[in-house]
Design an enzyme around this catalytic site. Structure first.
Site, PDB file in Angstrom:
ATOM      1  N   GLU A 192      -6.678   4.388  -5.697  1.00 11.33           N
ATOM      2  CA  GLU A 192      -7.893   4.660  -4.986  1.00 11.33           C
ATOM      3  C   GLU A 192      -8.279   5.864  -5.476  1.00 11.33           C
ATOM      4  OE1 GLU A 192      -9.631   4.728  -0.429  1.00 11.33           O
ATOM      5  OE2 GLU A 192      -7.636   5.448  -0.942  1.00 11.33           O
ATOM      6  N   HIS A 217     -11.049  -3.044   3.494  1.00  9.15           N
ATOM      7  CA  HIS A 217     -10.745  -2.610   4.848  1.00  9.15           C
ATOM      8  C   HIS A 217     -11.590  -1.452   5.194  1.00  9.15           C
ATOM      9  CE1 HIS A 217      -8.070   0.117   2.744  1.00  9.15           C
ATOM     10  NE2 HIS A 217      -7.976   0.725   3.828  1.00  9.15           N
ATOM     11  N   ASP A 218     -12.118  -0.639   4.317  1.00  9.51           N
ATOM     12  CA  ASP A 218     -13.103   0.661   4.780  1.00  9.51           C
ATOM     13  C   ASP A 218     -14.217   0.374   4.613  1.00  9.51           C
ATOM     14  OD1 ASP A 218     -10.721   2.053   4.884  1.00  9.51           O
ATOM     15  OD2 ASP A 218     -10.384   2.573   2.995  1.00  9.51           O
ATOM     16  N   ASP A 263      -2.902   4.548  -2.476  1.00 11.49           N
ATOM     17  CA  ASP A 263      -3.980   5.279  -1.337  1.00 11.49           C
ATOM     18  C   ASP A 263      -4.368   6.948  -1.915  1.00 11.49           C
ATOM     19  OD1 ASP A 263      -5.069   4.922   1.416  1.00 11.49           O
ATOM     20  OD2 ASP A 263      -4.059   6.894   1.602  1.00 11.49           O
ATOM     21  N   ASP A 286       0.810  -1.243  -0.176  1.00 13.13           N
ATOM     22  CA  ASP A 286      -0.216  -0.215  -0.052  1.00 13.13           C
ATOM     23  C   ASP A 286       0.966   1.224  -0.255  1.00 13.13           C
ATOM     24  OD1 ASP A 286      -2.336   1.473   0.556  1.00 13.13           O
ATOM     25  OD2 ASP A 286      -3.258  -0.191   1.573  1.00 13.13           O
TER      26      ASP A 286
HETATM   27  C1  GLC Z   1      -7.813   5.437   2.245  1.00  9.28           C
HETATM   28  C2  GLC Z   1      -7.603   4.348   2.995  1.00  9.28           C
HETATM   29  C3  GLC Z   1      -8.310   4.496   4.350  1.00  9.28           C
HETATM   30  C4  GLC Z   1      -7.511   5.623   5.144  1.00  9.28           C
HETATM   31  C5  GLC Z   1      -7.374   6.722   4.279  1.00  9.28           C
HETATM   32  C6  GLC Z   1      -6.433   7.974   4.680  1.00  9.28           C
HETATM   33  O1  GLC Z   1      -9.100   5.798   1.989  1.00  9.28           O
HETATM   34  O2  GLC Z   1      -8.214   3.081   2.460  1.00  9.28           O
HETATM   35  O3  GLC Z   1      -8.168   3.283   5.323  1.00  9.28           O
HETATM   36  O4  GLC Z   1      -7.776   6.041   6.376  1.00  9.28           O
HETATM   37  O5  GLC Z   1      -7.001   6.503   2.847  1.00  9.28           O
HETATM   38  O6  GLC Z   1      -4.950   7.189   4.428  1.00  9.28           O
END
Ligand code: GLC
Length: 537
Positions: free
Chosen positions: A236, A310-311, A194, A98
């Site tokens: 993402e 995971h979110d 991310d 990640d």
């Molecule tokens: C992304 C991750 C999340 C995190 C955020 C800040 O959305 O998936 O878990 O809290 O970024 O890094």
């Protein structure tokens, strides 16, 4: 179209903190992943994506990195990480990490330096202003935090312990590129990027996602790092439209391999309260969005296919029925997902249909987002009651995905011999890997079959490269589509609802590939609650 090594791959996401603890400290670790490589190999996945394992104060469970080139001691050491890469390779499994480069932790040496003085060499690695704007943090509250030492505010789109990096700074970019190449030299196969849509932000204009500089920036980043290694990358991008996706994923533009888009995920979210105020999922709307992405992304661009991460709450709890139909429902969603075009992601525990958890007390939750939003919506604004808030957390809270992996019936589901950092879901007594492996009809074997199909000589190319053809139906619940490639034809029929649906089938049926409801497939085909059927013809 140029074929890529990852085109027919299936990716498994590991949230290391909750996967498998080998030290008894209640937190999963890298040795725990190594221990389960055999299992992952049996499932059949090609790549493991690890949520962050870097050194971190863990304000946001590792998404706040204080050293990109160190492994946090709770997870193990760099030697463990190297061992994982090596052992995984023996199983023909690649590792992707990640990459959190929109922000660091406030304990990162760059930020500790930057804070010292306005003329510090690292000051400009971050974003500072005399007076804050009204921009808000994704986790609630202002995106600016005052720092007394230099009498300025620094910018953070997430928690105040996650200051945003200043992508206008060349030295910072160079340090990041070097770090990425250092990891790629270690033999990892790529990265999940991310919140990458934020690195082109233009704060003076109030622009966060999709800023003007985003795509040129990604092109340089990819050229100086990923592309030199033929790495796989998935960005993402919460706000990506199809047009944005074309920019990110058009192979000619050499930006990213694929992106996570979230249009299907946020369909039933509220405009103001997002995941904390939702309506039941409209199946028709879900189908429209999924089909749109299937049809409108060009053939040589790649979708990523996911319902979980995971979110997010677990898919059967969030959109389906995690009680009476949990297993069937899991198989149905999996069938829709794995029969589409794109690269499928399986989130740990999804392959055994793990469900959401319901803690009675807010203190049982760990997630920073849940706590911040609770304070804001329930206590400060009184925009909703405690009960209303918790009922939404039960559906969409991030901790639903983070409860310990359920391996067997022993204490804590076999995740740890110590005290787990987050309370396990008690249903590990009947939802666990051990039981799944003993039952050939289990959700696990369904996933194994779907993954095998994508790798198979018979249907692999059809699933990976075949055209996606939606079929007419008046039922909102019925996901009916075909995949065509050369002379091969697959029909996919899945009932993502509880009332029966039927359709006429006048042609021959060749090979029955999936049939979760023992469905009769002559002429008129009826699918009951969450039945899934796939055949070739
Ligand atoms: C992304 C991750 C999340 C995190 C955020 C800040 O959305 O998936 O878990 O809290 O970024 O890094």
């Amino acid at each position: 179209m140029e074929k890529k090594w990852w085109h027919n791959n299936v990716i498994y996401q590991i949230y290391p903190k909750s996967f498998n603890d080998t030290t008894g400290n209640g937190i999963g670790d890298i040795q725990g992943i190594i221990e389960k490589l055999e299992y992952l190999c049996y499932l059949g996945v090609d790549i493991l994506w690890l949520s962050p394992v870097y050194e971190s104060p863990m304000k946001d469970n590792g998404y706040d990195i204080s050293n990109y080139q160190k492994i946090d001691p709770v997870f193990g050491s760099m030697a463990d990480m190297e061992q994982l890469i090596k052992e995984a390779k023996k199983h023909d499994i690649g590792i992707i990490m990640d990459l959190v480069i929109n922000h660091t932790s406030d304990q990162h040496p760059w930020f500790l330096e930057a804070k010292k003085a306005k003329d510090n060499a690292y000051r400009d690695y971050y974003i500072w202003k005399d007076s804050p704007t009204d921009m808000e943090s994704v986790f609630g509250g202002s995106a600016w935090t005052y720092d007394e030492v230099t009498d300025q505010h620094y910018f953070h789109l997430f928690a105040e312990e996650q200051p945003d990096l200043n992508w206008d700074n060349k030295a910072m970019r160079k340090d990041i590129y070097d770090m990425i190449n250092w990891w790629l030299d270690k033999g990892i196969k790529g990265f999940r990027l991310d919140v990458i849509e934020l690195i082109g932000k233009d704060i003076d204009k109030g622009v966060t996602s999709n800023g003007k500089r985003l795509h040129p920036r990604l092109q340089t980043l990819a050229k100086d790092t990923f592309n030199k290694y033929d790495a796989f990358t998935v960005g993402e991008t919460w706000s990506a439209s199809i047009d944005d996706a074309r920019l990110y994923t058009d192979p000619k533009r050499k930006e990213l391999s694929t992106i996570f888009q979230f249009e299907h995920i946020t369909l039933n979210w509220d405009k103001t309260y997002n995941k904390f105020k939702t309506t039941p999922l409209d199946r028709k709307a879900l189908k429209d969005v999924l089909y749109k992405w299937q049809k409108e992304l060009p053939d040589d661009a790649w979708n990523s296919l996911f319902f979980n991460n995971h979110d997010l709450g677990r898919v059967t709890s969030r959109w389906g029925n995690d009680g009476r139909y949990n297993e069937k429902c899991a198989k149905a969603f999996a069938t829709v997902l794995h029969m589409m075009k794109g690269i499928p992601f399986v989130y740990q525990g999804e392959e055994i249909a793990m469900t959401n958890v319901k803690y009675q007390h807010i203190d049982d939750y760990n997630d920073i987002e849940i706590h911040n939003r609770h304070r804001e919506y329930v206590i400060e604004q009184q925009a909703m009651t405690q009960h209303e808030f918790l009922s939404q957390v039960y559906l969409n809270g991030r901790d639903n995905a983070r409860t310990p992996m359920q391996w067997d019936k022993s204490n804590n589901g076999g995740f740890t011999t110590g005290t787990p950092w987050l309370r396990p879901n008690n249903n590990y007594l009947f939802i666990n890997v051990d039981d799944n492996l003993k039952n050939k009809q289990s959700v696990f074997y369904h996933y194994q079959k779907l993954i095998k199909l994508r790798h198979s000589e018979d249907y692999g190319d059809t699933l990976v490269y075949g055209a996606f053809i939606p079929c007419e139906t008046t039922y909102d619940n019925l996901f009916l589509f075909e995949r065509h490639h050369k002379e091969k034809r697959l029909l996919i029929a899945v009932n993502l609802g509880e009332s029966s649906v039927s359709f006429e089938w006048e042609r021959n049926v060749d090979d029955i590939i999936v049939n979760t409801g023992n469905i009769d497939y002559f002429k008129s085909i009826t699918l009951n609650a969450y039945d899934a059927l796939v055949f070739s013809y």
